[in-house]
Design a protein around this motif. Structure first.
Motif, PDB file in Angstrom:
ATOM      1  N   PRO A 178      28.364 -25.624 -36.647  1.00 16.43           N
ATOM      2  CA  PRO A 178      27.732 -26.249 -37.799  1.00 16.43           C
ATOM      3  C   PRO A 178      26.275 -26.602 -37.509  1.00 16.43           C
ATOM      4  O   PRO A 178      25.836 -26.590 -36.361  1.00 16.43           O
ATOM      5  N   VAL A 179      25.547 -26.945 -38.571  1.00 19.75           N
ATOM      6  CA  VAL A 179      24.173 -27.432 -38.450  1.00 19.75           C
ATOM      7  C   VAL A 179      24.195 -28.935 -38.720  1.00 19.75           C
ATOM      8  O   VAL A 179      24.777 -29.385 -39.711  1.00 19.75           O
ATOM      9  N   LEU A 180      23.567 -29.705 -37.834  1.00 17.85           N
ATOM     10  CA  LEU A 180      23.504 -31.157 -37.955  1.00 17.85           C
ATOM     11  C   LEU A 180      22.057 -31.576 -38.173  1.00 17.85           C
ATOM     12  O   LEU A 180      21.161 -31.083 -37.499  1.00 17.85           O
ATOM     13  N   THR A 181      21.826 -32.464 -39.115  1.00 18.14           N
ATOM     14  CA  THR A 181      20.456 -32.869 -39.446  1.00 18.14           C
ATOM     15  C   THR A 181      19.770 -33.536 -38.250  1.00 18.14           C
ATOM     16  O   THR A 181      20.423 -34.074 -37.357  1.00 18.14           O
ATOM     17  N   SER A 182      18.433 -33.523 -38.290  1.00 19.89           N
ATOM     18  CA  SER A 182      17.643 -34.049 -37.172  1.00 19.89           C
ATOM     19  C   SER A 182      16.637 -35.107 -37.599  1.00 19.89           C
ATOM     20  O   SER A 182      15.769 -35.478 -36.818  1.00 19.89           O
ATOM     21  N   ALA A 183      16.745 -35.618 -38.827  1.00 26.29           N
ATOM     22  CA  ALA A 183      15.725 -36.545 -39.332  1.00 26.29           C
ATOM     23  C   ALA A 183      15.883 -37.964 -38.786  1.00 26.29           C
ATOM     24  O   ALA A 183      14.952 -38.754 -38.853  1.00 26.29           O
ATOM     25  N   CYS A 184      17.070 -38.293 -38.248  1.00 22.31           N
ATOM     26  CA  CYS A 184      17.325 -39.652 -37.756  1.00 22.31           C
ATOM     27  C   CYS A 184      17.130 -39.697 -36.248  1.00 22.31           C
ATOM     28  O   CYS A 184      17.913 -39.112 -35.498  1.00 22.31           O
ATOM     29  N   PRO A 185      16.118 -40.402 -35.734  1.00 26.54           N
ATOM     30  CA  PRO A 185      15.856 -40.415 -34.292  1.00 26.54           C
ATOM     31  C   PRO A 185      16.910 -41.152 -33.487  1.00 26.54           C
ATOM     32  O   PRO A 185      17.144 -40.837 -32.321  1.00 26.54           O
ATOM     33  N   GLY A 186      17.577 -42.151 -34.084  1.00 24.62           N
ATOM     34  CA  GLY A 186      18.641 -42.840 -33.377  1.00 24.62           C
ATOM     35  C   GLY A 186      19.796 -41.903 -33.076  1.00 24.62           C
ATOM     36  O   GLY A 186      20.340 -41.879 -31.970  1.00 24.62           O
ATOM     37  N   TRP A 187      20.169 -41.106 -34.066  1.00 22.31           N
ATOM     38  CA  TRP A 187      21.235 -40.119 -33.898  1.00 22.31           C
ATOM     39  C   TRP A 187      20.822 -39.038 -32.902  1.00 22.31           C
ATOM     40  O   TRP A 187      21.602 -38.660 -32.028  1.00 22.31           O
ATOM     41  N   VAL A 188      19.591 -38.543 -33.001  1.00 21.02           N
ATOM     42  CA  VAL A 188      19.135 -37.476 -32.105  1.00 21.02           C
ATOM     43  C   VAL A 188      19.129 -37.954 -30.660  1.00 21.02           C
ATOM     44  O   VAL A 188      19.566 -37.245 -29.738  1.00 21.02           O
ATOM     45  N   CYS A 189      18.648 -39.181 -30.422  1.00 22.40           N
ATOM     46  CA  CYS A 189      18.599 -39.721 -29.062  1.00 22.40           C
ATOM     47  C   CYS A 189      20.016 -39.873 -28.504  1.00 22.40           C
ATOM     48  O   CYS A 189      20.272 -39.555 -27.338  1.00 22.40           O
ATOM     49  N   TYR A 190      20.931 -40.339 -29.318  1.00 19.23           N
ATOM     50  CA  TYR A 190      22.331 -40.453 -28.905  1.00 19.23           C
ATOM     51  C   TYR A 190      22.900 -39.086 -28.556  1.00 19.23           C
ATOM     52  O   TYR A 190      23.575 -38.917 -27.535  1.00 19.23           O
ATOM     53  N   ALA A 191      22.608 -38.086 -29.388  1.00 16.29           N
ATOM     54  CA  ALA A 191      23.117 -36.741 -29.149  1.00 16.29           C
ATOM     55  C   ALA A 191      22.579 -36.168 -27.842  1.00 16.29           C
ATOM     56  O   ALA A 191      23.321 -35.582 -27.048  1.00 16.29           O
ATOM     57  N   GLU A 192      21.274 -36.354 -27.603  1.00 19.46           N
ATOM     58  CA  GLU A 192      20.653 -35.804 -26.399  1.00 19.46           C
ATOM     59  C   GLU A 192      21.186 -36.464 -25.126  1.00 19.46           C
ATOM     60  O   GLU A 192      21.388 -35.805 -24.110  1.00 19.46           O
ATOM     61  N   LYS A 193      21.412 -37.759 -25.171  1.00 18.72           N
ATOM     62  CA  LYS A 193      21.720 -38.505 -23.957  1.00 18.72           C
ATOM     63  C   LYS A 193      23.208 -38.686 -23.692  1.00 18.72           C
ATOM     64  O   LYS A 193      23.597 -38.972 -22.566  1.00 18.72           O
ATOM     65  N   THR A 194      24.024 -38.520 -24.712  1.00 22.52           N
ATOM     66  CA  THR A 194      25.448 -38.782 -24.548  1.00 22.52           C
ATOM     67  C   THR A 194      26.290 -37.512 -24.547  1.00 22.52           C
ATOM     68  O   THR A 194      27.227 -37.385 -23.772  1.00 22.52           O
ATOM     69  N   HIS A 195      25.979 -36.583 -25.435  1.00 22.70           N
ATOM     70  CA  HIS A 195      26.766 -35.343 -25.548  1.00 22.70           C
ATOM     71  C   HIS A 195      25.828 -34.139 -25.654  1.00 22.70           C
ATOM     72  O   HIS A 195      26.011 -33.269 -26.506  1.00 22.70           O
ATOM     73  N   GLY A 196      24.801 -34.106 -24.803  1.00 20.05           N
ATOM     74  CA  GLY A 196      23.732 -33.120 -24.938  1.00 20.05           C
ATOM     75  C   GLY A 196      24.185 -31.688 -25.102  1.00 20.05           C
ATOM     76  O   GLY A 196      23.857 -31.031 -26.086  1.00 20.05           O
ATOM     77  N   SER A 197      24.958 -31.167 -24.153  1.00 18.50           N
ATOM     78  CA  SER A 197      25.325 -29.747 -24.197  1.00 18.50           C
ATOM     79  C   SER A 197      26.231 -29.421 -25.362  1.00 18.50           C
ATOM     80  O   SER A 197      26.274 -28.277 -25.824  1.00 18.50           O
ATOM     81  N   VAL A 198      26.957 -30.422 -25.874  1.00 22.92           N
ATOM     82  CA  VAL A 198      27.859 -30.202 -26.999  1.00 22.92           C
ATOM     83  C   VAL A 198      27.103 -30.238 -28.325  1.00 22.92           C
ATOM     84  O   VAL A 198      27.333 -29.403 -29.209  1.00 22.92           O
ATOM     85  N   LEU A 199      26.190 -31.193 -28.470  1.00 26.25           N
ATOM     86  CA  LEU A 199      25.571 -31.441 -29.764  1.00 26.25           C
ATOM     87  C   LEU A 199      24.216 -30.776 -29.964  1.00 26.25           C
ATOM     88  O   LEU A 199      23.912 -30.318 -31.072  1.00 26.25           O
ATOM     89  N   VAL A 200      23.389 -30.743 -28.913  1.00 23.23           N
ATOM     90  CA  VAL A 200      22.011 -30.264 -29.078  1.00 23.23           C
ATOM     91  C   VAL A 200      21.929 -28.869 -29.696  1.00 23.23           C
ATOM     92  O   VAL A 200      21.083 -28.629 -30.568  1.00 23.23           O
ATOM     93  N   PRO A 201      22.778 -27.894 -29.319  1.00 24.38           N
ATOM     94  CA  PRO A 201      22.670 -26.563 -29.942  1.00 24.38           C
ATOM     95  C   PRO A 201      22.902 -26.562 -31.446  1.00 24.38           C
ATOM     96  O   PRO A 201      22.485 -25.631 -32.134  1.00 24.38           O
ATOM     97  N   HIS A 202      23.549 -27.606 -31.967  1.00 29.23           N
ATOM     98  CA  HIS A 202      23.860 -27.645 -33.399  1.00 29.23           C
ATOM     99  C   HIS A 202      22.808 -28.396 -34.218  1.00 29.23           C
ATOM    100  O   HIS A 202      22.855 -28.368 -35.455  1.00 29.23           O
ATOM    101  N   ILE A 203      21.886 -29.095 -33.553  1.00 31.94           N
ATOM    102  CA  ILE A 203      20.923 -29.923 -34.283  1.00 31.94           C
ATOM    103  C   ILE A 203      19.851 -29.047 -34.921  1.00 31.94           C
ATOM    104  O   ILE A 203      19.302 -28.150 -34.291  1.00 31.94           O
TER     105      ILE A 203
END
Length: 470
Positions: A178-203
Motif C-alpha cells: 500500500p501507499v501511506l501518506t507522508s504529510a504528518c512528521p510525527g507519523w513519519v518519524c515513528y515509521a522511520e525509527k520504530t519499523h523502518g524496513s517495514v514501513l519506509v518503502p510504503h511511505i
C-alpha cells in the motif's frame, strides 16, 4: 522542561534519552480538591511505595507505562529538541525582525510567512472571526511587525495533492502497495525509527505542503526576486510542533546556500503569544490581501480543498485513481467507520468486486493496528491517510485550547470554520499549471521529481539492546 513534540519523537544520535534501565515518570495533573487531607509517601527498602494518610497506611501500586502512554507523553526531551524549541520560536522571528530594523537596506533579510489553513481555522475560532478575515488580519499583523510577504500554504498543498495522486496511480499499476501518506512528521518519524524496513518503502515520497512551500519560496520565489535563498527568512505557521523537526531534516537543507527551506516554524499558539506581547487584538485590525507566490491575483484568494481537516489526501487520491484507473467518476466519498471514529474505510466497487480500498487511520492506537497488519502481510488497503493526532491536524498539539469549551465542541467549531473557505480542485488553482510548465518544466520532469518529492530513511538502531555504550 516538558517537550511539546509527539512522544514518538526521539533523536537517536544523542545519549540523553531514557534507556530501558531507567525509570519513566509519566507526568500527570494532580486534582487538588479543597477539604482533602494531605498524604505522605514512604519508599520502602524493596522499592515499594506506602501512603500514610489520616493515621492509616496503604501500599500503592507501581504505575505501568504502556506504548500508548509513551507515545502520548511529553516528559522526555532530548537536548537537540530543546535547541529546536529555542531556535524555531516566535522569539527567534522577533530577533530577525529587530535585526532588520537596525541593518542597512541592502543587508536586510526578506522575511516570508506561510500560514497553514488549520492554524487559520483555529485562530478564527479563538477570535470569533471568519477564516477569510482571519487570514487578511494576520497579513496586516505580520506586516506591522516587518514581514514582507504572507502566503497561504493551501497553494503549496495543490502540488502535494497532485503529486500524491500521480504517485499512487504509478504505484498501483506497478503493484507497489500500500501507499501511506507522508504529510504528518510525527507519523513519519515513528515509521522511520520504530519499523523502518517495514514501513519506509510504503511511505509516499510527495513532500508535505510545508516543504513544498519551502521549495517554492527558496527556489521559485528567490529566482523571481533575483535574491539568494540565504537572504530569505522563511517562517511557517503550523498546527503541530513536530513540523519544527520536519523543517530541520537534512533532506530539506540547501548546502550550497547554507540555508534551510523553512528557517523557522511557529505554532498557532505562538502566534497568539506574539499578538499578546504586541498588545494587539486580531479582531481590531484592518484586513489586507494575502500575497501570491506566483503573483497571480486569483491566487491571493483564501482557499481550501475538499476532504478532511488534515488536507483531504484520501479523497483527492481516491477520486483521481477511480477516474484514471477505472474510468469511474466519484461525486461523493462515503466513509465507513471501523474500530472507532478515527479509523474509517472507503471502497470503490463495480459489480460486487472491490476495485479500491482506502482507509484513514488517525492516532497511534490505529497506527499500531495498521502496522501489525502490514507486518503480517494482511493489510487490505491500497492507500492509507495516516495522521499521528486523533482527529487529525485540526487537533494538532500547537492548536489553541478554549478553557470554557469542551475539546470535542471546540474541534467541531474549528472544523466548521475550516470548511467555510471556498474549495477548489488542485489542478484548477490559479498559477499551478503555469508553474508546472514554466518552473518545473512539466509534470513528469526530473525538476518536478527533485523539487516536489523527497525520501525517507530507516533509522539504524543501536547494536546493544540496552542502548548502553561500554
Amino acid at each position: 522542561m516538558a517537550s511539546p513534540f509527539s512522544g514518538a519523537l526521539r533523536l537517536t544520535d544523542l545519549d540523553d534519552f531514557l534507556g530501558p534501565s531507567q525509570e519513566c515518570i509519566k507526568p500527570v495533573q494532580v486534582d487538588r480538591r479543597p477539604g482533602t487531607g494531605s498524604a505522605k509517601i514512604h519508599v520502602e527498602d524493596d522499592g515499594s511505595y506506602i501512603q500514610v494518610k489520616d493515621g492509616g497506611t496503604r501500599r500503592l501500586e507501581k504505575a505501568r507505562v504502556s506504548l500508548d502512554d509513551c507515545l502520548a507523553c511529553s516528559g522526555c526531551v532530548t537536548s537537540a529538541e530543546t535547541v529546536l524549541i529555542t531556535q524555531q520560536s516566535h522569539e527567534e522571528l522577533r530577533k530577525v525582525l529587530e535585526a532588520n530594523k537596525l541593518a542597512a537596506p541592502d543587508q536586510q533579510r526578506l522575511v516570508v510567512v506561510s500560514v497553514s489553513p488549520q492554524s487559520r481555522a483555529s485562530l478564527a475560532a479563538h477570535f470569533q472571526l471568519n477564516p477569510t478575515d482571519t487570514a487578511r488580519k494576520l497579513t496586516t499583523f505580520f506586516k506591522m511587525l516587518g514581514v514582507h510577504r504572507v502566503f497561504d500554504t493551501s497553494f503549496s498543498r495543490n502540488f502535494t495533492l497532485l503529486e500524491s495522486q500521480r504517485e499512487f496511480v504509478r504505484r498501483f499499476r506497478a503493484q507497489d502497495l500500500p501507499v501511506l501518506t507522508s504529510a504528518c512528521p510525527g507519523w513519519v518519524c515513528y515509521a522511520e525509527k520504530t519499523h523502518g524496513s517495514v514501513l519506509v518503502p510504503h511511505i509516499s515520497t510527495a513532500r508535505s505542503p510545508q516543504q513544498v512551500m519551502g521549495v517554492l519560496v527558496k527556489d521559485f520565489f528567490a529566482q523571481r526576486k533575483r535574491v539568494s535563498p540565504a537572504t530569505i527568512y522563511h517562517v511557517t505557521v503550523m498546527p503541530c510542533y513536530d513540523k519544527k523537526l520536519e523543517a530541520s531534516r537534512p533532506d530539506f537543507f540547501l548546502p550550497e546556500q547554507q540555508s534551510r527551506e523553512v528557517d523557522c516554524v511557529i505554532t498557532t499558539g505562538e502566534v497568539v503569544r506574539l499578538l499578546e506581547e504586541e498588545g494587539v487584538s486580531l479582531s481590531t485590525l484592518e484586513p489586507a490581501p494575502l500575497d501570491s507566490v506566483c503573483e497571480d491575483p486569483g491566487a491571493q484568494e483564501t482557499t481550501s480543498h475538499r476532504g478532511g481537516g488534515s488536507g483531504g489526501y484520501l479523497e483527492h487520491v481516491f477520486r483521481y485513481a477511480a477516474r484514471e484507473l477505472f474510468g469511474i467518476h466519484v461525486d461523493e466519498v462515503t466513509y465507513r467507520p471501523l474500530r472507532n471514529k478515527d479509523f474509517r474505510e472507503v471502497t470503490l466497487e463495480r459489480e460486487g468486486q472491490v476495485l479500491l480500498r482506502f482507509a484513514a487511520a488517525y492516532g497511534f492506537r490505529n497506527i499500531q493496528n495498521l502496522v501489525q497488519k502490514l507486518k503480517r502481510g494482511r493489510c487490505p488497503y491500497h492507500y492509507v491517510e495516516v495522521m499521528a493526532c486523533p482527529a487529525g491536524c485540526l487537533n494538532g498539539g500547537g492548536q489553541l485550547k478554549a478553557p470554557d469549551m469542551p475539546g470535542t465542541e471546540l474541534l467541531q467549531h474549528v472544523d466548521r470554520l475550516y470548511r467555510e473557505v471556498r474549495t477548489e480542485a488542485p489542478e484548477d488553482a490559479p498559477g499551478v499549471q503555469e508553474l508546472y510548465r514554466d518552473w518545473l518544466q512539466g509534470e513528469d520532469s526530473e525538476q518536478a521529481s527533485r523539487l516536489l518529492h523527497t525520501s525517507y530513511h530507516a533509522v539504524t538502531k543501536e547494536s546493544s539492546g540496552l542502548s548502553i555504550r561500554w
